[in-house]
Design a protein around this motif. Structure first.
Motif, PDB file in Angstrom:
ATOM      1  N   GLY A 170       0.802  -1.214   0.000  1.00 46.92           N
ATOM      2  CA  GLY A 170       0.000   0.000   0.000  1.00 46.92           C
ATOM      3  C   GLY A 170       0.835   1.263   0.000  1.00 46.92           C
ATOM      4  O   GLY A 170       0.436   2.289   0.556  1.00 46.92           O
ATOM      5  N   GLU A 171       1.987   1.199  -0.656  1.00 43.63           N
ATOM      6  CA  GLU A 171       2.865   2.363  -0.766  1.00 43.63           C
ATOM      7  C   GLU A 171       2.904   2.826  -2.222  1.00 43.63           C
ATOM      8  O   GLU A 171       2.822   2.014  -3.145  1.00 43.63           O
ATOM      9  N   VAL A 172       3.074   4.118  -2.408  1.00 43.71           N
ATOM     10  CA  VAL A 172       3.458   4.652  -3.706  1.00 43.71           C
ATOM     11  C   VAL A 172       4.954   4.919  -3.622  1.00 43.71           C
ATOM     12  O   VAL A 172       5.422   5.602  -2.703  1.00 43.71           O
ATOM     13  N   VAL A 173       5.714   4.344  -4.551  1.00 38.02           N
ATOM     14  CA  VAL A 173       7.166   4.422  -4.485  1.00 38.02           C
ATOM     15  C   VAL A 173       7.712   4.981  -5.793  1.00 38.02           C
ATOM     16  O   VAL A 173       7.243   4.631  -6.881  1.00 38.02           O
ATOM     17  N   CYS A 174       8.697   5.851  -5.679  1.00 33.26           N
ATOM     18  CA  CYS A 174       9.442   6.365  -6.831  1.00 33.26           C
ATOM     19  C   CYS A 174      10.842   5.774  -6.785  1.00 33.26           C
ATOM     20  O   CYS A 174      11.531   5.872  -5.760  1.00 33.26           O
ATOM     21  N   LEU A 175      11.266   5.142  -7.878  1.00 29.18           N
ATOM     22  CA  LEU A 175      12.567   4.485  -7.956  1.00 29.18           C
ATOM     23  C   LEU A 175      13.419   5.091  -9.064  1.00 29.18           C
ATOM     24  O   LEU A 175      12.912   5.609 -10.064  1.00 29.18           O
ATOM     25  N   ASP A 176      14.727   4.959  -8.901  1.00 32.63           N
ATOM     26  CA  ASP A 176      15.690   5.248  -9.952  1.00 32.63           C
ATOM     27  C   ASP A 176      15.719   4.035 -10.881  1.00 32.63           C
ATOM     28  O   ASP A 176      15.937   2.908 -10.427  1.00 32.63           O
ATOM     29  N   VAL A 177      15.522   4.242 -12.189  1.00 34.64           N
ATOM     30  CA  VAL A 177      15.449   3.102 -13.115  1.00 34.64           C
ATOM     31  C   VAL A 177      16.784   2.363 -13.238  1.00 34.64           C
ATOM     32  O   VAL A 177      16.810   1.203 -13.668  1.00 34.64           O
ATOM     33  N   GLU A 178      17.880   3.013 -12.843  1.00 33.73           N
ATOM     34  CA  GLU A 178      19.191   2.357 -12.931  1.00 33.73           C
ATOM     35  C   GLU A 178      19.482   1.496 -11.707  1.00 33.73           C
ATOM     36  O   GLU A 178      20.480   0.771 -11.694  1.00 33.73           O
ATOM     37  N   GLY A 179      18.644   1.582 -10.671  1.00 42.58           N
ATOM     38  CA  GLY A 179      18.976   0.926  -9.428  1.00 42.58           C
ATOM     39  C   GLY A 179      20.281   1.503  -8.907  1.00 42.58           C
ATOM     40  O   GLY A 179      20.518   2.713  -8.974  1.00 42.58           O
ATOM     41  N   PHE A 180      21.166   0.626  -8.425  1.00 42.65           N
ATOM     42  CA  PHE A 180      22.480   1.086  -7.972  1.00 42.65           C
ATOM     43  C   PHE A 180      23.567   0.835  -9.017  1.00 42.65           C
ATOM     44  O   PHE A 180      24.771   0.942  -8.724  1.00 42.65           O
TER      45      PHE A 180
END
Length: 571
Positions: A170-180
């Motif tokens: 139940g979270e809205v999450v924004c991620l970096d598409v490159e990961g690490f």
């Protein structure tokens, strides 16, 4: 409302709308490409569910195969294992493919396959190489909020170097598409447990359960969309484990966040105490009637349209609402219910909104409804109004809007916004309600091209409907095709062909025509609960356990080896 009254109302609306006048065909593919061209993604990427906020799954594509063979690898570019249950649709953007599933494949050492998680996987678009995984540990409250083995059921939105999605928590999450892989921990969120290259880099996270008191039912599956700096989300707020009480009736059902920061901009709780089950639809954003609108399907069976800007005070600003259920319909648990809510995503096509009614498939195929709605009107634009024995309008009620034993009744709504309504169309004119003339409950969104609308239902039918023509208050239904297996997903239209998957694991391919012509049936070895998509002239299909890229002339040596087969329960 009797059939004569309903016909009169809808026929009048149809004439007023001017849709009876011939016009050049609207091109939904160009419409999607126009939106995509304003994003920082590839010209022929498919960066969200439906490609654009209009949600019409009609991507561009050339030489897309309509036949392939997973055993021999014919026309198969690559295959990548997923978990054992996959419901999220693939998204392709800037050289990567993203798809939600569960953890039974166990890509990460710290999370072996026996640990139940919701996971979002990133793969290389050209090779299928695994890049990184975002992991969502199960909620401690169990199946009422986070059903075992269901994984990530939402589809991501991706733009530039970021993506946004709903987790199983139940979270809205924004991620970096490159990961690490880029060697950076982008923030402001910096609390990742580690920075291994095979794990996700979180930019921000918004907890709808913790911050808003949302009590999602079984899962949070909204495929969010973003327009400008705004991110639109359906929270999943629903009933308790007993399916009777609503633990958080005052928690928001619909929210808008700042996509850059995760800041809450506005909320709305319209379904409130009238949520029937869960809230698993997704938003659609468009401009009609000279105004921007975000349309969201509620768990009460109503479609709600809001001003994307809100009211400036943290609340939504309602433009119109539409009840997708007949007023005399009744909601009961199990297959006997005649009342539905909305699971499918509304689709905007050539000035109109198209949406079908549905339910959890475990509750039976039931009776369904499909609507074409004029979004330029205001207020309550439902087909009917519920009134008591004195003619006074009755407030919205959860289980049944009209109880005829108390003298209540449904009357025609003079402000009705339905252009047409499809539940049953007697195509053979024999006066009988036959299986293949009936719209059953649907979880799938329509796809429309050349004014031909295609939609699936849980009964296993594919319906081909004219999006524009009306006869006696009903749309013209050209044909239906029985796949003899339930369809959970939606339709893909590409390269003048129509692709539909079913629970038996078959992809049926039709000619894009008002005449039924089955071109091929391809077996995907495992069940299909997702929707095929196309990007950069490649067809991507996620069956229950494997993501498969299909391209004309490709040949995968040794064929496709299926991913995880361990199964989990469903409600």
């Amino acid at each position: 409302m009797n059939s004569r009254s309903m016909t009169t109302v809808m026929s009048a609306l149809w004439l007023i709308s001017g849709l009876a006048v011939a016009a050049d065909k609207f091109d939904p593919t160009e419409d999607a490409l126009n939106f995509i061209s304003k994003m920082k993604v590839g010209k022929y990427d498919w960066p969200q569910w439906g490609g654009s906020p209009h949600r019409n799954n009609t991507p561009p594509g050339k030489n897309i195969p309509f036949e392939w063979n997973l055993e021999t690898g014919e026309n198969v570019l690559w295959a990548a294992p997923l978990g054992s249950q996959t419901y999220g649709n693939p998204v392709i953007a800037n050289g990567k493919v993203f798809v939600g599933t569960n953890n039974t494949h166990g890509y990460l050492k710290r999370y072996p396959s026996k640990i139940d998680l919701g996971v979002l996987l990133a793969f290389d678009e050209k090779t299928g190489k695994f890049l990184w995984q975002a992991s969502s540990p199960k909620l401690p409250t169990g199946r009422v909020h986070d059903w075992p083995q269901q994984g990530i059921c939402s589809t991501v939105f991706c733009d530039d170097t970021r993506l946004w999605y709903n987790t199983s928590r139940g979270e809205v999450v924004c991620l970096d598409v490159e990961g690490f892989h880029d060697g950076e921990n982008d923030g402001p969120y910096k609390a990742e447990p580690n920075q291994n290259k095979d794990e996700a880099d979180i930019i921000w996270r918004y907890d709808m359960m913790g911050d808003l008191g949302v009590s999602q039912h079984n899962m949070c599956s909204c495929s969010i969309t973003c327009v400008g700096d705004k991110c639109f989300v359906i929270t999943g707020n629903g009933v308790d484990e007993g399916h009777i009480n609503i633990p958080a009736p005052n928690a928001p059902s619909f929210i808008c966040l700042d996509k850059n920061t995760g800041k809450l901009l506005w909320t709305d709780k319209s379904p409130g105490i009238n949520v029937l089950h869960g809230q698993w639809s997704s938003p659609c954003v468009f401009e009609a009637g000279g105004r921007q609108q975000v349309v969201m399907g509620g768990g009460d069976g109503w479609l709600y349209s809001f001003d994307p800007e809100g009211d400036g005070k943290g609340n939504a600003k309602l433009l119109w609402k539409f009840d997708g259920n007949p007023k005399e319909s009744l909601y009961v648990l199990g297959g006997r219910s005649t009342r539905n809510h909305l699971i499918s995503t509304p689709v905007f096509y050539d000035g109109y909104v198209y949406v079908g009614m549905g339910e959890d498939p475990e509750h039976g195929e039931g009776n369904g409804h499909l609507y074409c709605i004029d979004p330029t009107k205001d207020g309550d634009i439902s087909l009917e109004l519920a009134v008591d024995d004195k003619g006074k309008e009755i407030p919205h009620r959860r289980l049944r809007a009209v109880d005829t034993t108390k003298g209540e009744k449904a009357i025609p709504n003079p402000n009705a916004g339905a252009i047409w309504h499809y539940d049953v169309v007697d195509r053979n004119k024999n006066g009988k309600k036959e299986f293949e003339e009936t719209m059953h409950r649907t979880m799938g969104s329509v796809a429309i091209k050349n004014d031909l609308l295609f939609v699936t239902d849980i009964g296993g039918l594919v319906h081909c409907v004219d999006a524009k023509k009306v006869e006696d208050g009903k749309p013209v239904v050209y044909w239906t095709h029985d796949m003899f297996s339930a369809a959970w997903g939606s339709v893909l239209i590409v390269d003048d062909k129509v692709y539909v998957g079913d629970e038996d694991g078959d992809i049926t391919v039709f000619e894009l025509s008002n005449k039924l012509n089955v071109l091929a049936e391809n077996n995907m070895i495992n069940s299909l609960y997702t929707t095929p998509v196309v990007a950069n002239d490649t067809l991507f299909i996620a069956n229950k356990s494997t993501l498969i890229a299909i391209k004309e002339g490709a040949k995968l040596k040794g064929g496709v080896k299926q991913g995880s087969t361990e199964d989990g329960g469903s409600e």
